[in-house]
Design a protein around this motif. Structure first.
Motif, PDB file in Angstrom:
ATOM      1  N   ARG A  33       7.184 -15.021   2.308  1.00 53.54           N
ATOM      2  CA  ARG A  33       6.536 -14.776   1.020  1.00 53.54           C
ATOM      3  C   ARG A  33       5.032 -15.040   1.095  1.00 53.54           C
ATOM      4  O   ARG A  33       4.235 -14.287   0.551  1.00 53.54           O
ATOM      5  N   SER A  34       4.638 -16.104   1.768  1.00 56.51           N
ATOM      6  CA  SER A  34       3.217 -16.443   1.818  1.00 56.51           C
ATOM      7  C   SER A  34       2.426 -15.526   2.742  1.00 56.51           C
ATOM      8  O   SER A  34       1.220 -15.386   2.586  1.00 56.51           O
ATOM      9  N   SER A  35       3.093 -14.888   3.696  1.00 53.12           N
ATOM     10  CA  SER A  35       2.373 -14.015   4.629  1.00 53.12           C
ATOM     11  C   SER A  35       2.284 -12.577   4.141  1.00 53.12           C
ATOM     12  O   SER A  35       1.679 -11.736   4.813  1.00 53.12           O
ATOM     13  N   MET A  36       2.871 -12.290   2.989  1.00 53.26           N
ATOM     14  CA  MET A  36       2.796 -10.933   2.449  1.00 53.26           C
ATOM     15  C   MET A  36       1.350 -10.598   2.104  1.00 53.26           C
ATOM     16  O   MET A  36       0.666 -11.373   1.437  1.00 53.26           O
ATOM     17  N   GLY A  37       0.904  -9.457   2.573  1.00 51.69           N
ATOM     18  CA  GLY A  37      -0.442  -9.006   2.255  1.00 51.69           C
ATOM     19  C   GLY A  37      -0.490  -8.390   0.866  1.00 51.69           C
ATOM     20  O   GLY A  37       0.541  -8.226   0.193  1.00 51.69           O
ATOM     21  N   LEU A  38      -1.683  -8.034   0.452  1.00 49.74           N
ATOM     22  CA  LEU A  38      -1.872  -7.435  -0.865  1.00 49.74           C
ATOM     23  C   LEU A  38      -1.065  -6.144  -1.001  1.00 49.74           C
ATOM     24  O   LEU A  38      -0.432  -5.897  -2.029  1.00 49.74           O
ATOM     25  N   GLY A  39      -1.056  -5.324   0.061  1.00 50.12           N
ATOM     26  CA  GLY A  39      -0.300  -4.069   0.016  1.00 50.12           C
ATOM     27  C   GLY A  39       1.186  -4.296  -0.165  1.00 50.12           C
ATOM     28  O   GLY A  39       1.842  -3.589  -0.943  1.00 50.12           O
ATOM     29  N   ASP A  40       1.732  -5.290   0.553  1.00 52.61           N
ATOM     30  CA  ASP A  40       3.159  -5.597   0.415  1.00 52.61           C
ATOM     31  C   ASP A  40       3.482  -6.110  -0.982  1.00 52.61           C
ATOM     32  O   ASP A  40       4.497  -5.752  -1.574  1.00 52.61           O
ATOM     33  N   ARG A  41       2.619  -6.966  -1.504  1.00 50.53           N
ATOM     34  CA  ARG A  41       2.840  -7.495  -2.866  1.00 50.53           C
ATOM     35  C   ARG A  41       2.779  -6.376  -3.897  1.00 50.53           C
ATOM     36  O   ARG A  41       3.604  -6.317  -4.817  1.00 50.53           O
ATOM     37  N   LEU A  42       1.799  -5.483  -3.732  1.00 47.83           N
ATOM     38  CA  LEU A  42       1.671  -4.348  -4.647  1.00 47.83           C
ATOM     39  C   LEU A  42       2.903  -3.453  -4.562  1.00 47.83           C
ATOM     40  O   LEU A  42       3.460  -3.048  -5.589  1.00 47.83           O
ATOM     41  N   ALA A  43       3.347  -3.159  -3.341  1.00 45.94           N
ATOM     42  CA  ALA A  43       4.528  -2.310  -3.157  1.00 45.94           C
ATOM     43  C   ALA A  43       5.755  -2.946  -3.796  1.00 45.94           C
ATOM     44  O   ALA A  43       6.558  -2.259  -4.439  1.00 45.94           O
ATOM     45  N   GLU A  44       5.910  -4.266  -3.636  1.00 45.92           N
ATOM     46  CA  GLU A  44       7.051  -4.964  -4.246  1.00 45.92           C
ATOM     47  C   GLU A  44       7.014  -4.851  -5.764  1.00 45.92           C
ATOM     48  O   GLU A  44       8.028  -4.591  -6.403  1.00 45.92           O
ATOM     49  N   GLN A  45       5.839  -5.072  -6.351  1.00 47.26           N
ATOM     50  CA  GLN A  45       5.721  -5.025  -7.808  1.00 47.26           C
ATOM     51  C   GLN A  45       5.947  -3.615  -8.351  1.00 47.26           C
ATOM     52  O   GLN A  45       6.638  -3.430  -9.350  1.00 47.26           O
ATOM     53  N   VAL A  46       5.365  -2.614  -7.682  1.00 48.71           N
ATOM     54  CA  VAL A  46       5.548  -1.231  -8.124  1.00 48.71           C
ATOM     55  C   VAL A  46       7.015  -0.833  -7.998  1.00 48.71           C
ATOM     56  O   VAL A  46       7.590  -0.224  -8.909  1.00 48.71           O
ATOM     57  N   THR A  47       7.646  -1.204  -6.893  1.00 49.32           N
ATOM     58  CA  THR A  47       9.057  -0.871  -6.693  1.00 49.32           C
ATOM     59  C   THR A  47       9.931  -1.556  -7.734  1.00 49.32           C
ATOM     60  O   THR A  47      10.857  -0.954  -8.278  1.00 49.32           O
ATOM     61  N   LYS A  48       9.621  -2.816  -8.014  1.00 43.43           N
ATOM     62  CA  LYS A  48      10.397  -3.557  -9.016  1.00 43.43           C
ATOM     63  C   LYS A  48      10.251  -2.921 -10.395  1.00 43.43           C
ATOM     64  O   LYS A  48      11.230  -2.752 -11.125  1.00 43.43           O
TER      65      LYS A  48
END
Length: 132
Positions: A33-48
């Motif tokens: 969770r802490s190593s997720m980059g901005l792109g991964d976090r954005l992708a997770e939020q958009v997908t959710k």
């Protein structure tokens, strides 16, 4: 206090090697969770967000209003066969599918790591059973 790290309450009573493996799993999840980059976090939020029934309803209303406005004569900005609507929906599909693929790739990597930990736990359990 003997200097040993405090175990999570759910791990009390577990053999030390099992508790250690569970701790490693928790640490692995935290690091992931802490190593997720901005792109991964954005992708997770958009997908959710886009994977909800609310978005399905919003799309249904959006398409319905678009088609109704353009076929009723009230406001005609995209005549049948709705080429601009097709263009917008196609772009949306490209971006959403990319976000979903990014999320799935991250989840697949996480799943591989979990499988390795599961293998460790199963091997430890097999050793314990063999001893008994």
């Amino acid at each position: 206090m003997s200097g040993e790290p405090q175990l999570h309450p759910a791990m009390e009573g577990m053999p030390p090697h099992v508790a250690r493996t569970v701790e490693e799993l928790i640490d692995l999840e935290d690091r992931d969770r802490s190593s997720m980059g901005l792109g991964d976090r954005l992708a997770e939020q958009v997908t959710k967000l886009t994977g909800s029934m609310l978005v399905v309803a919003v799309h249904g209303v959006w398409f319905g209003v678009w088609i109704l406005l353009n076929t009723s004569g009230l406001l005609t900005f995209d005549t049948f066969p709705f080429g601009f609507l097709t263009f917008v929906v196609s772009l949306e599909a490209i971006f959403l599918s990319t976000f979903v693929l990014i999320s799935e790739n991250r989840q697949a990597s996480q799943s591989d790591r979990r499988a390795k930990v599961d293998l460790q736990i199963n091997l430890i359990a097999e050793q314990e059973i063999t001893k008994i």
